[in-house]
Design an enzyme around this catalytic site. Sequence first.
Site, PDB file in Angstrom:
ATOM      1  N   HIS A 140       0.799  -1.183   0.018  1.00  8.57           N
ATOM      2  CA  HIS A 140      -0.010   0.015  -0.063  1.00  8.57           C
ATOM      3  C   HIS A 140       1.009   1.259  -0.004  1.00  8.57           C
ATOM      4  O   HIS A 140       0.447   2.503  -0.279  1.00  8.57           O
ATOM      5  CB  HIS A 140      -0.915  -0.112   1.230  1.00  8.57           C
ATOM      6  N   ASP A 144       3.577   9.360  -0.636  1.00  5.20           N
ATOM      7  CA  ASP A 144       2.178   8.863  -0.169  1.00  5.20           C
ATOM      8  C   ASP A 144       1.940   7.558  -1.148  1.00  5.20           C
ATOM      9  O   ASP A 144       1.971   7.731  -2.316  1.00  5.20           O
ATOM     10  CB  ASP A 144       1.073   9.682  -0.039  1.00  5.20           C
TER      11      ASP A 144
HETATM   12  C1  GDG Z   1      -2.025   3.845   3.417  1.00  8.46           C
HETATM   13  C2  GDG Z   1      -1.108   4.477   2.438  1.00  8.46           C
HETATM   14  C3  GDG Z   1      -2.918   4.619   0.671  1.00  8.46           C
HETATM   15  C4  GDG Z   1      -9.063   9.679   7.918  1.00  8.46           C
HETATM   16  N1  GDG Z   1      -9.510  10.437   9.042  1.00  8.46           N
HETATM   17  C5  GDG Z   1     -10.773   9.976   9.160  1.00  8.46           C
HETATM   18  C6  GDG Z   1     -11.067   8.815   8.470  1.00  8.46           C
HETATM   19  N2  GDG Z   1      -9.782   8.826   7.668  1.00  8.46           N
HETATM   20  C7  GDG Z   1      -9.667   7.855   6.591  1.00  8.46           C
HETATM   21  C8  GDG Z   1      -9.942   8.406   5.165  1.00  8.46           C
HETATM   22  C9  GDG Z   1      -9.246   7.305   4.472  1.00  8.46           C
HETATM   23  C10 GDG Z   1      -8.185   6.983   5.187  1.00  8.46           C
HETATM   24  O1  GDG Z   1      -8.507   7.097   6.497  1.00  8.46           O
HETATM   25  C11 GDG Z   1      -6.764   7.457   5.047  1.00  8.46           C
HETATM   26  O2  GDG Z   1      -6.212   6.854   3.749  1.00  8.46           O
HETATM   27  P1  GDG Z   1      -5.108   7.409   2.940  1.00  8.46           P
HETATM   28  O3  GDG Z   1      -4.963   6.863   1.840  1.00  8.46           O
HETATM   29  O4  GDG Z   1      -5.163   8.783   2.921  1.00  8.46           O
HETATM   30  O5  GDG Z   1      -3.690   7.194   3.985  1.00  8.46           O
HETATM   31  P2  GDG Z   1      -3.168   5.810   4.879  1.00  8.46           P
HETATM   32  O6  GDG Z   1      -3.987   5.767   6.271  1.00  8.46           O
HETATM   33  O7  GDG Z   1      -1.706   6.494   5.200  1.00  8.46           O
HETATM   34  O8  GDG Z   1      -3.153   4.742   3.983  1.00  8.46           O
HETATM   35  C12 GDG Z   1      -1.969   5.337   1.375  1.00  8.46           C
HETATM   36  C13 GDG Z   1      -3.456   3.767   1.465  1.00  8.46           C
HETATM   37  O9  GDG Z   1      -3.009   2.900   2.563  1.00  8.46           O
HETATM   38  C14 GDG Z   1      -4.433   2.446   0.776  1.00  8.46           C
HETATM   39  O10 GDG Z   1      -3.781   1.936  -0.025  1.00  8.46           O
HETATM   40  O11 GDG Z   1      -3.773   5.233   0.060  1.00  8.46           O
HETATM   41  O12 GDG Z   1      -0.938   5.867   0.620  1.00  8.46           O
HETATM   42  O13 GDG Z   1      -0.289   5.171   3.384  1.00  8.46           O
HETATM   43  O14 GDG Z   1     -10.014   6.533   3.903  1.00  8.46           O
HETATM   44  O15 GDG Z   1     -11.439   8.484   4.905  1.00  8.46           O
HETATM   45  N3  GDG Z   1     -12.115   8.041   8.338  1.00  8.46           N
HETATM   46  C15 GDG Z   1     -13.102   8.357   9.397  1.00  8.46           C
HETATM   47  N4  GDG Z   1     -12.843   9.521  10.323  1.00  8.46           N
HETATM   48  C16 GDG Z   1     -11.873  10.097  10.271  1.00  8.46           C
HETATM   49  O16 GDG Z   1     -11.466  11.114  11.047  1.00  8.46           O
HETATM   50  N5  GDG Z   1     -14.290   7.866   9.607  1.00  8.46           N
END
Ligand code: GDG
Length: 473
Positions: free
Chosen positions: A171, A383
Site C-alpha cells: 500500500h 504517499d
Molecule cells: C495507506 C497509505 C494508501 C481519515 N480520517 C478519518 C477517516 N480517515 C480515513 C480516510 C481514508 C483513510 O482514513 C486514510 O487513507 P489514506 O490513503 O489517505 O492514507 P493512509 O492511512 O496512510 O493509508 C496510503 C492507503 O494505505 C490505501 O492503500 O492510499 O498511501 O499510506 O479512507 O477517509 N475516516 C473516518 N474518520 C476520520 O476522522 N471515519
Amino acid sequence: MKKTPRLLVVSNRLPMTLSRNEGKWCIQPSSGGLVSALGPVLRNRGGFWAGWPGTTEKMSIRTMSELLGPASESSGYRLLPVVLSSEEVDNFYSGFSNSVLWPLFHDFQSRCDFSPRYWDGYLAVNRKFSRVLNSVCEDGDFVWVNDFHLIPLGEMLRSAGKSFRTSFFLHIPFPPADIFMKMPWRYEILGQMSQYDFVCFQTLRDRRNFMDCLRIFFPDFASSGRGHVLRVRLNGRHFFVGSLPISIDYQSYSRKGSSRAAISRAKQIKEGLFAEKLILGVDRLDYSKGIPEKLRGFQRCLEMYPQLVEKATLYQVVVPSRESVGEYKALKEEIELLISRINGKYSSTKWIPVNWYYGSVSGEELAALYRAADMALITSLKDGMNLVSKEYCACKGRDPGVLILSEFAGAALQLSRGAILVNPYDIDRLAAAIFRGFSMEDEEKKKKMNKITNPHTKIMTMENMKIQIKMKK
Ligand code: GDG
C-alpha cells in the site's frame, strides 16, 4: 464441480480494534487507508481476514469471540485474531515496520533505526501470523497479504508445504534502488517479496523501482510482458508483478456526500467556522503526510495574498496514529506550535484561520466535511496513493470544489488532469496554488473535477482491486 478458492486476507491490523475502557472491553472500526480500501471489496465475499486486534492486554478466548463474532457476522467474513504481546509489538510494529520500512520506503532514510533486534522481532511475528494462517488454510486457498508489515509471510506459508496461491499488495511506495540499498536486510526483503505468486504495487513508479532492485541483486532476473502486469523469472521460478492503483467505493462516497444530511451539516460547519472559503485537510498523524508543510504553505498564502485574510479558513483533521512512537509525539507538538503561531498572528474577533481536530470523526461527519470544503489540500511528502483525495472528489460531486494535491502522492499520477499539483517543499508555489484555486470560476472547477469523476476514466472505481482478487483463479 470445481470448488471456488477461499479468500484469506491478511493485514497487520484487523478491520476492528479491541480496547479496554475503564475495565470494559470495546470494539470499534480500525482507521486508515488499508481498511477503507479493502473493507468494501471484501464485504459479504466470505472467507477470512486475519490480523492483530490492536490490543496487547490479555483476554480470554471467550471474550475475544464474543467481541469479534458479531463483527464477523455483519461483515460477511470471519475475523481471525493474531494475538501479540507488547514486546512483539515493540520490535515488529514500532520497530521494524515503523522505524525501518515505513521511513525508508517513504524516502526518509535518515529517520530509520536499523537495530538488529527489530529484524528478529519482525520475523518472529511473521512466523506467528503464518502459524495462525496455517491452522485454517487448506489446499487451493488464495491468501492475499497486505502491506509492508508482512513481507516474509508468503515464503513462510509456502514452506509449510500446502498448495495455495499467494498475492502481496504494497500500500505504501517502493523506494528507488539507491535508497532501498541502505537497508541491511535488503537482499532478504527482496527475496521474500519474490516468493509470492503475484506482487502488486500502487503505481508504475513503485513497480519500476522494485524491478530495478531485482535487476541489481539477482543477476539471473528476466522479465516479459507489457501493461499493468509483467511476468518475472527468478532463481528458476516465475511470478507476476503488477501496478494496480487502489481506489474507493465511489458510489457509496458519492451517495453520502450528496445526502440531505451531509448537505445540511455542511452548511452548519461553514457557518460555525465563519468560513467564506473552507480548505480541508484530513491526514493521519504522520511525517509523510506533510502537515507542517501544509501549515507553512497556508501561512505563506495569507502573507502573499492578504485578500484571503478573514475569508479562507483551514480546517485540519489529524487522526491519531502510532502514538507510542516518540517521533509522532514530536510531530504533534510541531503542528500545535505552527497552528498557534498562525492563529496568534492572524486571528480576529470574528475569524480563526486554522481550526483543527485531533481525533477521528464519524464517516457521516467526514462526508459532510468533504461536502463543505471549497478546497481539499493534500501535501504528502510521499504517499502510496492517498484515498482522501479520491473521497473528496467523490463526495463533492457536482458541487464546485478544488483538489490541491502533492505530486508525491501516488494519486497524483491518476488525478493530475483534474487536480492542481504542488510540490509541498516549494512554499511560495504552494501558496500561489491555494490562491489560484480560489480564483478559478465555478465552471472551470466543475470541468476539472469531471476529469476525475467521469466514470469512463475508471480512476475512481475499484476495478483494480477486483483484478487482484481475480488473480486467484
Ligand atoms: C495507506 C497509505 C494508501 C481519515 N480520517 C478519518 C477517516 N480517515 C480515513 C480516510 C481514508 C483513510 O482514513 C486514510 O487513507 P489514506 O490513503 O489517505 O492514507 P493512509 O492511512 O496512510 O493509508 C496510503 C492507503 O494505505 C490505501 O492503500 O492510499 O498511501 O499510506 O479512507 O477517509 N475516516 C473516518 N474518520 C476520520 O476522522 N471515519
